[in-house]
Design a protein around this motif. Structure first.
Motif, mmCIF file in Angstrom:
data_model
loop_
_atom_site.group_PDB
_atom_site.id
_atom_site.type_symbol
_atom_site.label_atom_id
_atom_site.label_comp_id
_atom_site.label_asym_id
_atom_site.label_seq_id
_atom_site.Cartn_x
_atom_site.Cartn_y
_atom_site.Cartn_z
ATOM 1 N N ASP A 1 0.810 -1.217 0.000
ATOM 2 C CA ASP A 1 0.000 0.000 0.000
ATOM 3 C C ASP A 1 0.842 1.264 0.000
ATOM 4 O OD1 ASP A 1 -2.788 -1.262 0.492
ATOM 5 O OD2 ASP A 1 -1.444 -2.248 1.917
ATOM 6 N N GLY A 2 2.122 1.092 0.264
ATOM 7 C CA GLY A 2 3.006 2.253 0.268
ATOM 8 C C GLY A 2 4.451 1.809 0.331
ATOM 9 N N VAL A 3 5.322 2.702 -0.123
ATOM 10 C CA VAL A 3 6.757 2.420 -0.119
ATOM 11 C C VAL A 3 7.450 3.544 0.633
ATOM 12 C CG1 VAL A 3 8.822 2.157 -1.569
ATOM 13 C CG2 VAL A 3 6.599 1.294 -2.381
ATOM 14 N N VAL A 4 8.325 3.199 1.562
ATOM 15 C CA VAL A 4 9.089 4.245 2.246
ATOM 16 C C VAL A 4 10.570 4.059 1.935
ATOM 17 C CG1 VAL A 4 9.157 2.970 4.445
ATOM 18 C CG2 VAL A 4 9.588 5.418 4.425
ATOM 19 N N ILE A 5 11.226 5.166 1.647
ATOM 20 C CA ILE A 5 12.636 5.133 1.270
ATOM 21 C C ILE A 5 13.387 6.210 2.028
ATOM 22 C CG2 ILE A 5 14.288 5.344 -0.642
ATOM 23 C CD1 ILE A 5 12.046 4.616 -2.581
ATOM 24 N N SER A 6 14.501 5.821 2.647
ATOM 25 C CA SER A 6 15.405 6.804 3.240
ATOM 26 C C SER A 6 16.721 6.695 2.491
ATOM 27 C CB SER A 6 15.592 6.528 4.732
ATOM 28 O OG SER A 6 14.361 6.685 5.404
ATOM 29 N N ASP A 7 16.895 7.549 1.519
ATOM 30 C CA ASP A 7 18.102 7.545 0.682
ATOM 31 C C ASP A 7 18.312 8.970 0.167
ATOM 32 O OD1 ASP A 7 20.275 6.677 -0.768
ATOM 33 O OD2 ASP A 7 19.089 5.859 -2.417
ATOM 34 N N SER A 8 18.030 9.921 1.038
ATOM 35 C CA SER A 8 18.117 11.319 0.624
ATOM 36 C C SER A 8 18.542 12.174 1.816
ATOM 37 C CB SER A 8 16.779 11.784 0.047
ATOM 38 O OG SER A 8 15.727 11.546 0.948
ATOM 39 N N THR A 9 18.599 13.476 1.596
ATOM 40 C CA THR A 9 19.116 14.353 2.652
ATOM 41 C C THR A 9 18.012 15.235 3.223
ATOM 42 O OG1 THR A 9 19.710 15.940 0.944
ATOM 43 C CG2 THR A 9 21.438 14.489 1.698
ATOM 44 N N MET A 10 18.260 15.741 4.431
ATOM 45 C CA MET A 10 17.389 16.730 5.033
ATOM 46 C C MET A 10 17.821 18.097 4.520
ATOM 47 S SD MET A 10 16.752 15.267 8.857
ATOM 48 C CE MET A 10 17.842 16.432 9.635
ATOM 49 N N PHE A 11 16.911 19.031 4.590
ATOM 50 C CA PHE A 11 17.220 20.358 4.072
ATOM 51 C C PHE A 11 18.362 21.008 4.857
ATOM 52 C CE2 PHE A 11 16.535 24.943 3.620
ATOM 53 C CZ PHE A 11 16.688 25.016 2.238
ATOM 54 N N ALA A 12 18.358 20.805 6.156
ATOM 55 C CA ALA A 12 19.403 21.362 7.025
ATOM 56 C C ALA A 12 19.366 20.591 8.342
ATOM 57 C CB ALA A 12 19.146 22.856 7.267
ATOM 58 N N GLY B 1 14.479 11.308 4.147
ATOM 59 C CA GLY B 1 15.916 11.046 4.226
ATOM 60 C C GLY B 1 16.528 11.667 5.456
ATOM 61 N N PHE B 2 17.695 11.119 5.848
ATOM 62 C CA PHE B 2 18.355 11.583 7.065
ATOM 63 C C PHE B 2 19.808 11.985 6.837
ATOM 64 C CE2 PHE B 2 14.905 8.660 8.143
ATOM 65 C CZ PHE B 2 14.102 9.545 8.846
ATOM 66 N N GLY B 3 20.160 12.172 5.560
ATOM 67 C CA GLY B 3 21.481 12.727 5.270
ATOM 68 C C GLY B 3 21.471 14.221 5.532
ATOM 69 N N LEU B 4 22.625 14.843 5.365
ATOM 70 C CA LEU B 4 22.728 16.293 5.578
ATOM 71 C C LEU B 4 23.548 16.912 4.459
ATOM 72 C CD1 LEU B 4 23.438 16.683 9.408
ATOM 73 C CD2 LEU B 4 21.353 17.352 8.164
ATOM 74 N N PRO B 5 23.303 18.176 4.169
ATOM 75 C CA PRO B 5 24.151 18.851 3.187
ATOM 76 C C PRO B 5 25.618 18.733 3.604
ATOM 77 C CG PRO B 5 22.302 20.256 3.820
ATOM 78 C CD PRO B 5 22.261 19.060 4.725
ATOM 79 N N GLY B 6 26.483 18.510 2.637
ATOM 80 C CA GLY B 6 27.907 18.391 2.936
ATOM 81 C C GLY B 6 28.337 17.002 3.361
ATOM 82 N N GLU B 7 27.429 16.014 3.228
ATOM 83 C CA GLU B 7 27.705 14.668 3.729
ATOM 84 C C GLU B 7 28.717 13.892 2.872
ATOM 85 O OE1 GLU B 7 23.718 13.189 3.198
ATOM 86 O OE2 GLU B 7 24.053 12.912 1.066
ATOM 87 N N ASN B 8 29.111 14.473 1.732
ATOM 88 C CA ASN B 8 30.119 13.858 0.857
ATOM 89 C C ASN B 8 29.695 12.518 0.251
ATOM 90 O OD1 ASN B 8 31.925 15.984 1.242
ATOM 91 N ND2 ASN B 8 32.771 15.027 3.088
ATOM 92 N N ALA B 9 28.419 12.358 -0.028
ATOM 93 C CA ALA B 9 27.984 11.152 -0.733
ATOM 94 C C ALA B 9 28.730 11.090 -2.067
ATOM 95 C CB ALA B 9 26.483 11.203 -0.976
ATOM 96 N N HIS B 10 29.168 9.920 -2.451
ATOM 97 C CA HIS B 10 29.902 9.663 -3.703
ATOM 98 C C HIS B 10 31.308 10.262 -3.679
ATOM 99 C CE1 HIS B 10 26.074 8.854 -6.327
ATOM 100 N NE2 HIS B 10 25.950 8.401 -5.097
ATOM 101 N N ALA B 11 31.722 10.877 -2.597
ATOM 102 C CA ALA B 11 33.020 11.563 -2.543
ATOM 103 C C ALA B 11 33.842 11.004 -1.373
ATOM 104 C CB ALA B 11 32.787 13.067 -2.367
ATOM 105 N N PRO B 12 35.122 11.408 -1.277
ATOM 106 C CA PRO B 12 35.900 10.999 -0.106
ATOM 107 C C PRO B 12 35.297 11.579 1.179
ATOM 108 C CG PRO B 12 37.341 11.791 -1.851
ATOM 109 C CD PRO B 12 35.943 12.125 -2.266
#
Ligand code: BES
Ligand code: ZN
Length: 462
Positions: free
Chosen positions: A179-190, A423-434
C-alpha cells in the motif's frame, strides 16, 4: 496534540544504540562496490549480512539472484491480510571509494569523529537502510509484533542504475503488492529540519566515443592534417549548451512540465543561502541556466554534464601524440515528463549532426531512469509528517532533489503504490566523494522516526 515517539520503542532504541553502531560498522566494512566486478563477492556478502540481520529481527529473509547483484527480500506478514502492507526500500551497494588517498580515515574502516560516522556507504545508503531495520527490530523485540505487514526490499545495483530491479518488480509483482513504499536515501534540508522529498530528477547516461585515425600518431608528422579526436570531442561537447546555460539539443525541453505552484511556493519559503552553497563547494563562482535560482536549477531544471573525459597522453611530463580515440561520459538529469529513451535518441541525433568531418562518433546509452514528482498527501505522507515531527520535534519541510533514485517511478508504476521519501542525510555529507559521513544523531532520530512511522501509518489507515 504534538506527536511523540512511543516510549517503549524509544527506550529500546536508546538502550540498543551502542550495539546498533557495532552492527552498522560491520555492514560498512563490507566493500560492496556494485560498479566493480572484483567486488562481486563483497556485494553478495553485504546482501547476506543484511538478510541475516532481518532474520535475527524476526523476518523471513532471503537473497534473490539477478543477472547482476542479488536482491534482499525480507517479509513479515503477521499483521494479517486485512492490514496494510508497507514496503521499505534501500540499497546495500555503494559507490567506488576512489580516490582513496583523499580519505581522512580508510573508506571501509568506519570511524566516528565529531558525531559523524565516516565510511563509504554510511549515508548512501547503508546507514539510512539499517535504521529502518533497527526500527522494525524494535517493534518485534518490544511488542512481538508490527502494526502493519512489512516487506524489506534492498537492492545492490542502485549506484549503477538499478538495471535489474524493474524486471524483479514485474516478476514478483504479486508478492510485492503493498500500500506504500518508504525510502530513506536522501538528505534533510538542514540539520534539525526533517524533510520529505517531493521530487527526484531522472537520468539518461551516455558514452560518446570518437574515433579518428586507426592508431595513435606522431603529432608533428600528422598533426594539422589528420583530425584530432580529442579536439573533435571538445567541439561536440561545446555544442551541448547555449550561452545562457540551456541545453542546446533540439527537442530537449519539449516534454518539460511547469512545476506545481504549491511546490514552488513552498520552495521559496525555504531559507537557502546561495553564497553559502557556493562557498561549501569551493567553486569560484556558480553558473548554470540563466533565470533560475540555485534551488530551481537543482530541483526543477534538466541538465547536461560531462562526468568523465579520456583521450591521449595523461601521464607525467609531455608526449607529442595525436590520439586515435577520445571518450566522454555524459549524463543528463531529467525532470517530469522527460523520457530517458527519448533523450537518448535526441542526443544521438545531435551528436551525429555536429560531429566534425574526419572522425566518427558513437553514442552508447549506459543507463536511464525516469524523473519523479509526488502528489503529497494521503495516509503514507501524513504518517511521514507525524513520524518526523515526533522524532525531530518540528514539522518537516517539503523539498526537491537534484539526484536520482531510478526505481522510485517504477514502484508507483509497477506496484501502484505511493512513495514516501524521508531522508536523514545532511548537506555536505560527501555522498559519492571521499570522507562520506552520516550524522550519528540523525541515525538515532531516523530510527525513532522510522519506528513511529509504522504506528502512525497503521493509525492513518483506520
Ligand atoms: N541516494 C542517492 C540519490 C539521492 C541523493 C537522492 C541525494 C536524494 C538526495 C542515490 O544513491 C544516487 O546517488 N543515485 C544515483 C543514481 C544514478 C546512478 C542513476 C545518482 O543520483 O547519481
Ligand atoms: Zn543512495
Amino acid at each position: 496534540m504534538t506527536a511523540t515517539v512511543p516510549a517503549d520503542l524509544d527506550a529500546w532504541l536508546a538502550a540498543q544504540h551502542a550495539r546498533t553502531m557495532d552492527e552498522l560498522f560491520a555492514f560498512l566494512r563490507i566493500p560492496s562496490v556494485s560498479a566493480r566486478s572484483e567486488h562481486r563477492a563483497d556485494c553478495r556478502a553485504a546482501a547476506q549480512w543484511l538478510a541475516d540481520r532481518l532474520t535475527h529481527a524476526g523476518f523471513t529473509a532471503a537473497l534473490h539472484d539477478t543477472p547482476g547483484h542479488p536482491v534482499v527480500l525480507g517479509e513479515w506478514r503477521g499483521a494479517g491480510p486485512d492490514a496494510p502492507t508497507l514496503l521499505v526500500y534501500g540499497h546495500y551497494d555503494v559507490q567506488p571509494a576512489e580516490p582513496l588517498e583523499l580519505w581522512t580515515s580508510p573508506a571501509f574502516e568506519p570511524e566516528v569523529r565529531d558525531g559523524r560516522i565516516y565510511a563509504r556507504g554510511s549515508v548512501d545508503d547503508k546507514g539510512q537502510l539499517y535504521l529502518h531495520v533497527k526500527a522494525l527490530e524494535a517493534h518485534l523485540a518490544v511488542r512481538g509484533t508490527l502494526p502493519v505487514n512489512v516487506i524489506v526490499l534492498a537492492e545492490g545495483e542502485e549506484e549503477v542504475g538499478s538495471e535489474h530491479l524493474e524486471a524483479f518488480l514485474e516478476t514478483h509483482k504479486e508478492r510485492l503488492r503493498c500500500d506504500g513504499v518508504v525510502i530513506s536515501d536522501s538528505t534533510m534540508f538542514a540539520p534539525g529540519i526533517p524533510s520529505i522529498l517531493s521530487s527526484l530528477r531522472g537520468m539518461a547516461y551516455l558514452q560518446i566515443d570518437v574515433q579518428g585515425a586507426s592508431t595513435d600518431l606522431h603529432s608533428g608528422m600528422y598533426g594539422g592534417a589528420v583530425v584530432n579526436p580529442a579536439m573533435a570531442l571538445a567541439r561536440i561537447l561545446a555544442t551541448m549548451h547555449d550561452d545562457h546555460g540551456r541545453v542546446a539539443i533540439e527537442g530537449f525541453y519539449d516534454a518539460v512540465q511547469a512545476w506545481p505552484d504549491a511546490v514552488r511556493a513552498q520552495m521559496r519559503t525555504l531559507p537557502f543561502d546561495e553564497e553559502h552553497f557556493r562557498a561549501e563547494t569551493g567553486a569560484p563562482a556558480l553558473g548554470g541556466e540563466a533565470g533560475y535560482s540555485v534551488l530551481e536549477q537543482l530541483w526543477t531544471r534538466p541538465t547536461c554534464e560531462v562526468n568523465g573525459l579520456l583521450s591521449g597522453y595523461t601521464g607525467e611530463g609531455a608526449k607529442t601524440v595525436l590520439p586515435a580515440v577520445a571518450m566522454a561520459k555524459v549524463s543528463f538529469r531529467l525532470v517530469p515528463d522527460q523520457d530517458p529513451k527519448v533523450i537518448e535518441r535526441l542526443v544521438a541525433a545531435h551528436v551525429a549532426r555536429v560531429c566534425p568531418t574526419g572522425v566518427t562518433a558513437t553514442v552508447t546509452a549506459l543507463h536511464g531512469g525516469r524523473p519523479w514528482r509526488s502528489e503529497l498527501g494521503g495516509p503514507l505522507h501524513d504518517a511521514g509528517v507525524v513520524a518526523l515531527e515526533a522524532a525531530f520535534g518540528r514539522a518537516p519541510v517539503i523539498t526537491g532533489e537534484g539526484g536520482s533514485i531510478p526505481v522510485v517511478g517504477d514502484f508507483e508504476r509497477v506496484l501502484g503504490a505511493p512513495v514516501l521519501l524521508m531522508g536523514f542525510g545532511l548537506p555536505g555529507e560527501n555522498a559519492h566523494a571521499p570522507d562520506e559521513w552520516i550524522s550519528e544523531e540523525n541515525f538515532r532520530q531516523g530510527a525513532r522516526a522510522a519506528a513511529t512511522l509504522l504506528d502512525a501509518y497503521a493509525a492513518a489507515q483506520r
